[in-house]
Design a protein around this motif. Structure first.
Motif, PDB file in Angstrom:
ATOM      1  N   VAL A   1       0.843  -1.204   0.000  1.00  9.50           N
ATOM      2  CA  VAL A   1       0.000   0.000   0.000  1.00  9.50           C
ATOM      3  C   VAL A   1       0.878   1.254   0.000  1.00  9.50           C
ATOM      4  N   LEU A   2       1.952   1.273   0.781  1.00 11.90           N
ATOM      5  CA  LEU A   2       2.852   2.425   0.790  1.00 11.90           C
ATOM      6  C   LEU A   2       3.547   2.587  -0.560  1.00 11.90           C
ATOM      7  N   ALA A   3       3.925   1.477  -1.177  1.00 13.66           N
ATOM      8  CA  ALA A   3       4.555   1.554  -2.496  1.00 13.66           C
ATOM      9  C   ALA A   3       3.567   2.117  -3.524  1.00 13.66           C
ATOM     10  N   TYR A   4       2.324   1.664  -3.474  1.00 17.76           N
ATOM     11  CA  TYR A   4       1.296   2.211  -4.370  1.00 17.76           C
ATOM     12  C   TYR A   4       1.143   3.719  -4.159  1.00 17.76           C
ATOM     13  N   SER A   5       1.250   4.148  -2.910  1.00 16.90           N
ATOM     14  CA  SER A   5       0.985   5.556  -2.586  1.00 16.90           C
ATOM     15  C   SER A   5       2.016   6.511  -3.198  1.00 16.90           C
ATOM     16  N   THR A   6       3.169   5.999  -3.589  1.00 16.36           N
ATOM     17  CA  THR A   6       4.175   6.869  -4.201  1.00 16.36           C
ATOM     18  C   THR A   6       3.797   7.252  -5.628  1.00 16.36           C
ATOM     19  N   GLY A   7       2.926   6.466  -6.239  1.00 12.56           N
ATOM     20  CA  GLY A   7       2.544   6.728  -7.619  1.00 12.56           C
ATOM     21  C   GLY A   7       3.572   6.261  -8.640  1.00 12.56           C
TER      22      GLY A   7
END
Length: 249
Positions: free
Chosen positions: A198-204
């Motif tokens: 989820v954190l990796a996704y949040s970087t875009g």
């Protein structure tokens, strides 16, 4: 794998470990008000099992609070101390159909539940923790509302099969293990893996997803470390004992 019926001493030890798991889940913010449910089989066929009573907060569960239930007893929900309908539906069906699922934890931890809410809730292997579940994680996209009827429980049992964990789309997660310590470790790492993704996704930015070959090699690399689950759980129980040992009662 052959399982044996547990004797009274082993059942008491199992109750203590289960109560510890509830208390720890509350500390780790994996609980959901007074809902969600953990269970553990005590019979060789898996059909007799322990489970938390209805609407008791995880943070105050004691060993003696756990209900002893028979998955074949259709009158369970008529008992004055009947469990939560959703708990009975899910755990009764899985213990009835999947005897190898000795311990089952179902809850809604924040990051894993966020992942379950995505259109594609696949746990992509982008690091060691996410790759840990490669090939052993199921995904169920057939959510039909709160699982409080027999048909939904049977459907979830089929979706689980012989997997060690299940992402329940638009719902939450369930994990299994041969012991409480191993099931807890599965849940611990599933939530950490979901957090990483989820954190990796949040970087875009694009994800650096492992090849199937590397993901499988990484998952296999975890196998020699299985016993760390017991060391981790023993440590966590020692911390509980220092703060509040009432879970053992």
């Amino acid at each position: 794998m052959r399982f044996e019926n547990l004797d009274a001493e082993a059942i008491h030890a199992l109750r203590v470990d289960m109560a510890a798991a509830f208390r720890l889940a509350a500390q780790f913010d994996w609980h959901e008000s007074v809902g969600n449910h953990f269970s553990a089989a005590v019979s060789a066929d898996g059909k007799t099992f322990l489970m938390n009573s209805r609407w008791r907060h995880f943070g105050e569960v004691k060993a003696s609070d756990l209900l002893l239930l028979d998955a074949e007893d259709r009158s369970v929900m008529e008992r004055p101390d009947a469990p939560d309908p959703s708990a009975w539906s899910i755990h009764g069906a899985i213990h009835r159909k999947c005897p190898s699922a000795r311990v089952i934890f179902h809850c809604h931890p924040p990051y894993a539940t966020a992942l379950a809410g995505l259109q594609n809730p696949e746990l992509k292997p982008i690091d060691q923790n996410t790759a840990r579940f490669f090939g052993t994680l199921g995904i169920d996209l057939g959510f039909g509302g709160i699982a409080d009827d027999a048909a939904e429980g049977e459907r979830l049992a089929e979706a689980f099969g012989n997997r060690s964990a299940l992402i329940m789309g638009q719902h939450g997660v369930s994990v299994t293990g041969p012991t409480v310590a191993e099931a807890f470790e599965n849940l611990y790492f599933l939530e950490r893996a979901a957090k990483v993704l989820v954190l990796a996704y949040s970087t875009g930015q694009p994800l650096n997803v492992m090849s199937e070959e590397l993901a499988r090699k990484t998952a296999d690399g975890w196998l020699p470390y299985n016993d760390q689950a017991f060391a981790h759980f023993d440590y966590l129980k020692r911390q509980l004992d220092k703060a509040d040992a009432s879970y053992r009662n």
